[in-house]
Design an enzyme around this catalytic site. Structure first.
Site, short mmCIF file in Angstrom:
data_model
loop_
_atom_site.label_atom_id
_atom_site.label_comp_id
_atom_site.label_asym_id
_atom_site.label_seq_id
_atom_site.Cartn_x
_atom_site.Cartn_y
_atom_site.Cartn_z
N ASP A 133 6.85 -3.82 10.21
CA ASP A 133 5.42 -3.54 10.43
C ASP A 133 5.03 -3.56 11.92
O ASP A 133 4.15 -2.81 12.36
CB ASP A 133 4.50 -4.47 9.62
CG ASP A 133 4.84 -5.94 9.73
OD1 ASP A 133 5.84 -6.28 10.39
OD2 ASP A 133 4.10 -6.77 9.16
N SER A 156 8.35 -5.40 5.94
CA SER A 156 7.97 -6.39 6.95
C SER A 156 8.72 -7.69 6.82
O SER A 156 8.13 -8.76 6.60
CB SER A 156 6.47 -6.63 6.88
OG SER A 156 5.81 -5.40 6.91
N ARG A 184 0.83 -1.19 0.00
CA ARG A 184 0.00 0.00 0.00
C ARG A 184 0.87 1.25 0.00
O ARG A 184 1.96 1.26 0.57
CB ARG A 184 -0.87 0.02 1.25
CG ARG A 184 -1.63 -1.29 1.44
CD ARG A 184 -3.06 -1.10 1.74
NE ARG A 184 -3.28 -0.25 2.89
CZ ARG A 184 -4.34 0.54 3.00
NH1 ARG A 184 -5.24 0.60 2.06
NH2 ARG A 184 -4.51 1.26 4.09
C1 BGC Z 1 8.55 -11.27 9.04
C2 BGC Z 1 8.46 -10.13 10.02
C3 BGC Z 1 7.10 -9.47 9.92
C4 BGC Z 1 5.99 -10.50 10.05
C5 BGC Z 1 4.59 -9.90 9.91
C6 BGC Z 1 7.36 -12.21 9.19
O1 BGC Z 1 7.39 -13.20 8.20
O2 BGC Z 1 9.75 -11.99 9.24
O3 BGC Z 1 9.48 -9.18 9.80
O4 BGC Z 1 6.99 -8.51 10.93
O5 BGC Z 1 6.14 -11.49 9.06
O6 BGC Z 1 4.41 -9.28 8.70
#
Ligand code: BGC
Length: 442
Positions: A190, A136, A72
């Site tokens: 995130d 993320s 987004r």
């Molecule tokens: C990632 C994290 C992320 C989480 C939620 C995981 O697969 O390693 O960095 O915060 O997913 O999106």
């Protein structure tokens, strides 16, 4: 084995008992400590170089929220009094080929989408714009506006990004798209965005969690405890730590968890994520179901089969949400996938399997939450707001209820001290707040 003994043996192997929870919390603390000290640990405990906001941050920011097959782009206004407003938002879908192509293709696609967003929403190319970048995935940061990708998760595999600074990659692509006026002011996971969004409104918020396609959490740590930081950084004050709890690996695995793990593109990694998150729950349930179907314990006369990836968390969610006496929605769904003439008893068993898998996920989630809280506050002497984002938590039937009930089981009446709030759009709004904090730190 008859159906009842089968059900009870499944129940036993998927149950998370109070003893399991205590063991999990102890192991979690062990790995948190090791991770903070830079020792080998399943918890990466990544410093983020940012503390939580004061609530007074102000201004307008662009935000890029990237962490799954959709990303987004947002424009966010912060009023400086704890309220954040999204003025424009667009969603873009990453084509499969780009997800598994080269890093340059991926970042060019993202930058091109940002350009489209700016043009379509008449945001303009004249003034300098600060952008917060939610990325993320696990990344090693040395400042709030830089970070190298440690490894991909959630099925991503774009080449040439692991080990590289993703902000430099994004900036290069922005320039290629003629977006010289965008300043990438902050990079955040995130969970960090979610916690920032939570604490902008609730001053006692000190944990951010995602329960979505993937799962993870961050919390506010005393700098003095982050012993892997350079001595000069370990002064007074706090810093948010991205735990990367999805990779926690001391859990009561079943043979289904082992099978699932082996079938992924990152075996041995993200073991807790593979028991909890939306990307994997359906597959855990499918492996159990396929076993039962092979042994003719269920749907023996119905034909049809489920192949890898056919049964998704959203199907489980729909099945658990069916409260009709005959499980009519479940019946329709099964007929739609070629499993005909099912009995009510079989449909109930299917629902039961989904519940066992999702409740195990929620109980492990609660145990992990209590591990983080008891690390910060062993006696639970203060109130804590925990900001949560992600569809599993928001939408999956009873997921939230089971987490709350398990926390009550762990803490008794004291569990009232824990306030779990949904930080809707947390990761998008939050990174704008992180960008504002970073700008004020410069
Ligand atoms: C990632 C994290 C992320 C989480 C939620 C995981 O697969 O390693 O960095 O915060 O997913 O999106």
């Amino acid at each position: 084995m008859n159906r009842h003994s089968l059900e009870s043996s499944l129940k036993r192997s998927l149950a998370i008992t109070v003893e399991d929870i205590h063991e999990l919390v102890g192991n979690f603390h062990h790995d948190m400590k090791a991770g903070l000290g830079g020792k080998l640990s399943s918890l990466k405990m990544l410093p983020t170089f940012v503390d939580k906001p004061s609530g007074k941050e102000k201004g307008s920011f662009l935000a890029l929220d990237f962490g799954g097959t959709n990303f987004r782009v947002l424009h966010v206004n912060l009023d400086g009094r704890g309220s954040a407003r999204i003025t424009h938002a667009d969603k873009f879908v990453i084509p499969k080929a780009v997800m598994h192509g080269t890093g340059v293709q991926l970042f060019n696609f993202i930058a091109g989408s940002i350009r489209k967003f700016i043009e379509e929403n008449l945001i303009g190319f004249e003034d300098k714009r600060k952008l917060g970048f939610t990325f993320s995935f696990p990344m090693k940061q040395t400042t709030v506006a830089s970070g190298t990708l440690i490894n991909w998760t959630k099925g991503f595999s774009a080449t040439g990004v692991v080990g590289r600074d993703v902000v430099i990659r994004l900036k290069d692509s922005l320039k290629r798209c003629g977006l010289h006026h965008i300043d990438v002011a902050a990079l955040a996971n995130d969970t960090v965005g979610t916690m920032a969004a939570g604490s902008y409104k609730h001053p006692d918020c000190d944990v951010g969690i995602i329960f979505g396609t993937g799962t993870n959490a961050c919390y506010r740590e005393k700098r003095a405890n982050i012993t892997k930081l350079a001595k000069t950084m370990q002064r007074s004050g706090h810093m948010v730590i991205n735990i990367e709890w999805g990779n926690f690996d001391k859990l009561p695995f079943t043979l289904y968890d082992e099978r699932l793990d082996k079938s992924t593109n990152n075996p041995g990694r993200q073991r807790m994520e593979k028991m909890i998150s939306g990307m994997y729950l359906g597959e855990v349930a499918r492996l159990i179901l396929s076993d039962l179907m092979r042994n003719k314990f269920i749907f023996a006369k119905s034909g049809g089969r489920f192949s890898k990836g056919d049964f998704k968390s959203r199907h489980m969610s729909m099945i658990e949400a069916d409260r009709s006496r005959n499980l009519t929605k479940v019946k329709e769904y099964l007929e739609g996938v070629g499993i005909l003439n099912t009995s009510l008893e079989e449909r109930c068993l299917l629902k039961e399997i989904c519940m066992m898998v999702s409740q195990r996920a929620a109980r492990i989630s609660a145990a992990a939450i209590s591990a983080v809280i008891s690390w910060m506050d062993p006696q639970l002497g203060s109130d804590h707001t925990i900001a949560i984002d992600g569809t599993l938590y928001e939408k999956y039937p009873d997921f939230r209820k089971t987490i709350l009930a398990t926390l009550k089981e762990i803490y008794g009446v004291k569990s009232k001290r824990l306030k779990l709030v949904i930080a809707k759009e947390g990761s998008g709004i939050g990174v704008a707040i992180v960008a504002a904090v970073a700008a004020s730190q410069r």
